[in-house]
Design a protein around this motif. Structure first.
Motif, PDB file in Angstrom:
ATOM      1  N   LYS A 145     -24.105 -28.414  19.577  1.00  0.00           N
ATOM      2  CA  LYS A 145     -25.484 -28.880  19.366  1.00  0.00           C
ATOM      3  C   LYS A 145     -25.906 -29.934  20.396  1.00  0.00           C
ATOM      4  O   LYS A 145     -27.072 -30.298  20.467  1.00  0.00           O
ATOM      5  CB  LYS A 145     -25.686 -29.388  17.933  1.00  0.00           C
ATOM      6  CG  LYS A 145     -25.101 -30.725  17.617  1.00  0.00           C
ATOM      7  CD  LYS A 145     -25.428 -31.108  16.176  1.00  0.00           C
ATOM      8  CE  LYS A 145     -24.969 -32.523  15.865  1.00  0.00           C
ATOM      9  NZ  LYS A 145     -25.241 -32.905  14.497  1.00  0.00           N
ATOM     10  N   LYS A 147     -27.190 -31.455  23.762  1.00  0.00           N
ATOM     11  CA  LYS A 147     -28.108 -30.951  24.781  1.00  0.00           C
ATOM     12  C   LYS A 147     -27.518 -31.095  26.175  1.00  0.00           C
ATOM     13  O   LYS A 147     -27.761 -30.289  27.046  1.00  0.00           O
ATOM     14  CB  LYS A 147     -29.441 -31.690  24.693  1.00  0.00           C
ATOM     15  CG  LYS A 147     -30.197 -31.336  23.438  1.00  0.00           C
ATOM     16  CD  LYS A 147     -31.501 -32.061  23.350  1.00  0.00           C
ATOM     17  CE  LYS A 147     -32.172 -31.656  22.045  1.00  0.00           C
ATOM     18  NZ  LYS A 147     -33.242 -32.495  21.663  1.00  0.00           N
ATOM     19  N   ASN A 148     -26.765 -32.157  26.400  1.00  0.00           N
ATOM     20  CA  ASN A 148     -26.172 -32.379  27.715  1.00  0.00           C
ATOM     21  C   ASN A 148     -24.655 -32.390  27.565  1.00  0.00           C
ATOM     22  O   ASN A 148     -24.030 -33.424  27.389  1.00  0.00           O
ATOM     23  CB  ASN A 148     -26.667 -33.694  28.316  1.00  0.00           C
ATOM     24  CG  ASN A 148     -26.328 -33.797  29.777  1.00  0.00           C
ATOM     25  OD1 ASN A 148     -25.516 -33.045  30.296  1.00  0.00           O
ATOM     26  ND2 ASN A 148     -26.946 -34.745  30.451  1.00  0.00           N
TER      27      ASN A 148
END
Length: 166
Positions: A145, A147-148
Motif C-alpha cells: 500500500k 506509494k513510494n
C-alpha cells in the motif's frame, strides 16, 4: 570501499596511486581530490597520495568519521590530522533522514539511549510484536500500500530475518 572522486570519476585509492606512478606525461593539471571514508585509509596510502598531490599542485579533501572503523593497514593518519589541522568542517545536521521521527530515533540510537528508542517507537505506533507469519503479512501489506516503495525501511534484529524478508 576506500574511494577517490576526481572529475566525477570514482576509483580506489590504491588504483589511483598505481596509475599516477605509471604516468609518463608531465602535464600538471590541478585537481580536487576527494577521499571518502578517509578514516579507513592507511597512513602509507595517504602519504603516497599527498606526495602525488603536492607534485601536481592538487588539493585534497578528506571526508570521514574518526569514530568509524580504522584502517586495516597501519596508522590513524585521518584522526591524527584532525588534531593538528585548522581547516576542519564538522557536519552537525543529518541530511539522510527527512522526518523528525527518523531524526530523533537515529539520534537516540546513536546515544545508545534504548529507553527513549522504545518510547519513540511506541509513541509513533511503530513498535509491533507479532509472530514471524504475522510480521511477514504485515510487512507485505504495508509495502504494497506504500506509494513510494523506494522509501520503505525495515529494522530487523537478525541477518537471517533480513535475508528471509528480502
Amino acid at each position: 570501499m576506500l574511494s577517490i572522486i576526481i572529475r566525477n570519476k570514482i576509483t580506489l585509492i590504491a588504483k589511483f596511486i598505481i596509475n599516477e606512478n605509471k604516468r609518463t606525461d608531465n602535464e600538471q593539471k590541478q585537481r580536487l581530490i576527494i577521499i571518502d571514508e578517509a578514516g579507513m585509509s592507511g597512513s602509507l596510502d595517504l602519504y603516497e597520495l599527498q606526495k602525488i598531490a603536492k607534485k601536481n599542485n592538487d588539493k585534497i579533501i578528506f571526508v570521514g568519521d574518526k569514530k568509524q572503523l580504522q584502517a586495516v593497514s597501519q596508522g590513524k593518519l585521518f584522526s591524527e590530522t584532525q588534531k593538528k589541522s585548522e581547516n576542519i568542517v564538522f557536519l552537525e545536521e543529518t541530511k539522510r533522514f527527512k522526518t523528525e521521527f527518523a531524526k530523533e530515533l537515529v539520534s537516540e540510537i546513536t546515544k545508545k539511549n534504548i529507553q527513549n528508542v522504545f518510547k519513540l517507537l511506541i509513541q509513533n505506533d511503530r513498535l509491533v510484536e507479532a509472530s514471524k507469519e504475522e510480521q511477514i503479512k504485515s510487512i507485505v501489506k504495508e509495502y504494497t500500500k506504500s506509494k513510494n516503495k523506494n522509501k520503505v525501511g525495515l529494522l530487523v534484529s537478525k541477518n537471517e530475518d533480513r535475508k528471509n524478508l528480502n
